[in-house]
Design an enzyme around this catalytic site. Structure first.
Site, PDB file in Angstrom:
ATOM      1  CB  SER A 140     -22.578   0.980 -21.664  1.00 49.25           C
ATOM      2  OG  SER A 140     -22.077   1.719 -20.564  1.00 49.25           O
ATOM      3  CE1 TYR A 153     -24.411   5.964 -24.010  1.00 46.16           C
ATOM      4  CE2 TYR A 153     -24.116   4.698 -21.995  1.00 46.16           C
ATOM      5  CZ  TYR A 153     -23.661   5.088 -23.248  1.00 46.16           C
ATOM      6  OH  TYR A 153     -22.470   4.590 -23.723  1.00 46.16           O
TER       7      TYR A 153
HETATM    8  N1  LIG Z   1     -16.410   6.142 -24.163  1.00 45.45           N
HETATM    9  C1  LIG Z   1     -16.969   5.479 -23.179  1.00 45.45           C
HETATM   10  O1  LIG Z   1     -16.635   5.665 -21.991  1.00 45.45           O
HETATM   11  C2  LIG Z   1     -18.031   4.445 -23.489  1.00 45.45           C
HETATM   12  C3  LIG Z   1     -18.443   3.603 -22.461  1.00 45.45           C
HETATM   13  C4  LIG Z   1     -19.416   2.644 -22.711  1.00 45.45           C
HETATM   14  C5  LIG Z   1     -19.965   2.531 -23.989  1.00 45.45           C
HETATM   15  N2  LIG Z   1     -19.560   3.376 -24.978  1.00 45.45           N
HETATM   16  C6  LIG Z   1     -20.174   3.200 -26.298  1.00 45.45           C
HETATM   17  O2  LIG Z   1     -19.146   3.023 -27.246  1.00 45.45           O
HETATM   18  C7  LIG Z   1     -19.630   3.377 -28.538  1.00 45.45           C
HETATM   19  C8  LIG Z   1     -18.607   4.238 -29.238  1.00 45.45           C
HETATM   20  O3  LIG Z   1     -18.465   5.457 -28.522  1.00 45.45           O
HETATM   21  P1  LIG Z   1     -17.080   6.245 -28.373  1.00 45.45           P
HETATM   22  O4  LIG Z   1     -16.812   6.370 -26.939  1.00 45.45           O
HETATM   23  O5  LIG Z   1     -16.072   5.656 -29.274  1.00 45.45           O
HETATM   24  O6  LIG Z   1     -17.557   7.699 -28.872  1.00 45.45           O
HETATM   25  P2  LIG Z   1     -17.093   8.630 -30.084  1.00 45.45           P
HETATM   26  O7  LIG Z   1     -17.909   9.867 -29.934  1.00 45.45           O
HETATM   27  O8  LIG Z   1     -15.617   8.743 -30.132  1.00 45.45           O
HETATM   28  O9  LIG Z   1     -17.554   7.812 -31.374  1.00 45.45           O
HETATM   29  C9  LIG Z   1     -18.903   7.629 -31.692  1.00 45.45           C
HETATM   30  C10 LIG Z   1     -19.050   7.650 -33.215  1.00 45.45           C
HETATM   31  O10 LIG Z   1     -20.423   7.349 -33.528  1.00 45.45           O
HETATM   32  C11 LIG Z   1     -20.809   8.204 -34.597  1.00 45.45           C
HETATM   33  N3  LIG Z   1     -22.264   8.352 -34.607  1.00 45.45           N
HETATM   34  C12 LIG Z   1     -23.061   8.971 -33.694  1.00 45.45           C
HETATM   35  N4  LIG Z   1     -24.339   8.924 -34.095  1.00 45.45           N
HETATM   36  C13 LIG Z   1     -24.361   8.272 -35.278  1.00 45.45           C
HETATM   37  C14 LIG Z   1     -25.384   7.908 -36.192  1.00 45.45           C
HETATM   38  N5  LIG Z   1     -26.664   8.218 -35.966  1.00 45.45           N
HETATM   39  N6  LIG Z   1     -25.042   7.215 -37.291  1.00 45.45           N
HETATM   40  C15 LIG Z   1     -23.753   6.900 -37.536  1.00 45.45           C
HETATM   41  N7  LIG Z   1     -22.735   7.226 -36.737  1.00 45.45           N
HETATM   42  C16 LIG Z   1     -23.047   7.899 -35.611  1.00 45.45           C
HETATM   43  C17 LIG Z   1     -20.094   9.516 -34.308  1.00 45.45           C
HETATM   44  O11 LIG Z   1     -20.021  10.330 -35.471  1.00 45.45           O
HETATM   45  C18 LIG Z   1     -18.741   9.031 -33.827  1.00 45.45           C
HETATM   46  O12 LIG Z   1     -17.833   8.892 -34.893  1.00 45.45           O
HETATM   47  C19 LIG Z   1     -20.985   4.042 -28.305  1.00 45.45           C
HETATM   48  O13 LIG Z   1     -22.018   3.116 -28.582  1.00 45.45           O
HETATM   49  C20 LIG Z   1     -20.970   4.378 -26.839  1.00 45.45           C
HETATM   50  O14 LIG Z   1     -22.266   4.467 -26.288  1.00 45.45           O
HETATM   51  C21 LIG Z   1     -18.596   4.322 -24.765  1.00 45.45           C
END
Ligand SMILES: NC(=O)c1ccc[n+]([C@@H]2O[C@H](COP(=O)([O-])OP(=O)(O)OC[C@H]3O[C@@H](n4cnc5c(N)ncnc54)[C@H](O)[C@@H]3O)[C@@H](O)[C@H]2O)c1
Length: 277
Positions: A140, A153
């Site tokens: 991130s 985080y």
């Molecule tokens: N959305 C943003 O703005 C953003 C920014 C920077 C980084 N991220 C990172 O991107 C990645 C994806 O996030 P997203 O935004 O698509 O969120 P999201 O909530 O849409 O998807 C996250 C997925 O991870 C799964 N998950 C959570 N804990 C889990 C576990 N212990 N085992 C297996 N699956 C698990 C959830 O069920 C979900 O399907 C994450 O690592 C998040 O930290 C997101």
């Protein structure tokens, strides 16, 4: 011809947001994809929609047995694994440092960092035997700079970037590439603060976040999926040990003109030229 024809991938967090967008993109480009996620309803629905190029495995990425099973399921099903995308995540512990419990610390680190370590650990022997592979992890912009996310985080995502680099140094000899992606603000349920957020709530997020973005819109799962596609494909075969920022320009910093100090300045520019002789 697809950019991932003949390749096999496992994508954690593949049931939602960035992960689901990447599953779709990889399948469009010819890959076979194992969708690994805690959320069986969403994961199975996606696998059913996309058909035989995908399969779903309920996986808790913080558990070593589950991660080992995910790699084994991928290779048993399709004979190899070319790409592991360590992407699952959540928002982690919120709140001031003095009221963050050790249990919340452990859970945050388990889901955001231990998961990446476990993925790398269990895919490395298979990729070494193949003599190739691409490991991609979602970090991130919060792992690069403080102030974008809560304490743990931020620290966890910083650790993902460092782990990426140190493991890349070890696995390069076997032609295994290890890279991370640092997304900015991406319109997903996580950014909306609730895993069950629906499209209208995510639309509100898009509307609210657009004005703070350099490029005038928030990011979409597809923006990250396209970077993951590049890192998964042979187009990036000479790239390893790097973190790639995909944030519409956000992390580069605020426009200088927003600082009150400059906004107050109305004087004309004065050039300091040497006097003419
Ligand atoms: N959305 C943003 O703005 C953003 C920014 C920077 C980084 N991220 C990172 O991107 C990645 C994806 O996030 P997203 O935004 O698509 O969120 P999201 O909530 O849409 O998807 C996250 C997925 O991870 C799964 N998950 C959570 N804990 C889990 C576990 N212990 N085992 C297996 N699956 C698990 C959830 O069920 C979900 O399907 C994450 O690592 C998040 O930290 C997101």
């Amino acid at each position: 011809m697809g950019r991932l024809d003949g390749k096999v991938a496992a994508i954690t967090g593949g049931a939602s947001g960035i992960g689901a967008g990447t599953v779709r993109r990889f399948v469009e480009e010819g890959a076979k994809v194992l969708i690994a996620d805690l959320d069986a309803d969403k994961g199975e629905a996606l696998a059913q929609e996309l058909g035989v190029a995908t399969a779903f495995l309920r996986t808790d990425v913080s558990k070593e047995g589950d991660v080992a099973a995910m790699i084994a399921e991928t290779t048993d099903r399709w004979g190899r694994i070319d790409v592991l995308f360590n992407n699952a995540g959540f928002g982690g512990a919120l709140g001031p440092i003095e009221s963050t419990s050790v249990e919340d610390y452990d859970l945050t680190m388990d889901v955001l960092v231990k998961s990446v370590f476990l993925g790398m650990k269990h895919v490395a022997p298979v990729m070494k035997a193949q003599g190739s592979g691409s490991i991609i992890s979602t970090a991130s912009v919060a792992g690069l700079r403080v102030g974008y996310a809560p304490h743990l985080y931020s620290v966890a995502k910083c650790a993902v970037i460092h782990l990426t680099k140190t493991v890349a140094m070890e696995l390069g000899e076997q032609s295994i590439r290890v890279n991370a992606i640092c997304p900015g603000f991406i319109a997903t349920p996580l950014a909306a603060g609730r895993p069950d957020a629906d499209e209208s709530q995510i639309d509100q997020l898009r509307a609210a976040g657009a004005s703070s973005q350099v490029l005038g819109r928030v990011g979409e799962a597809l923006d990250i999926a396209n970077m993951a596609l590049f890192l998964a494909s042979d187009e990036s075969e000479w790239i390893t040990g790097r973190e790639f920022v995909v944030d519409g320009g956000f992390e580069a910093g605020p426009p200088w003109s927003r600082w009150p100090r400059f906004a107050r300045m109305e004087r004309p520019i004065r050039h300091h030229r040497p006097p003419d002789r």
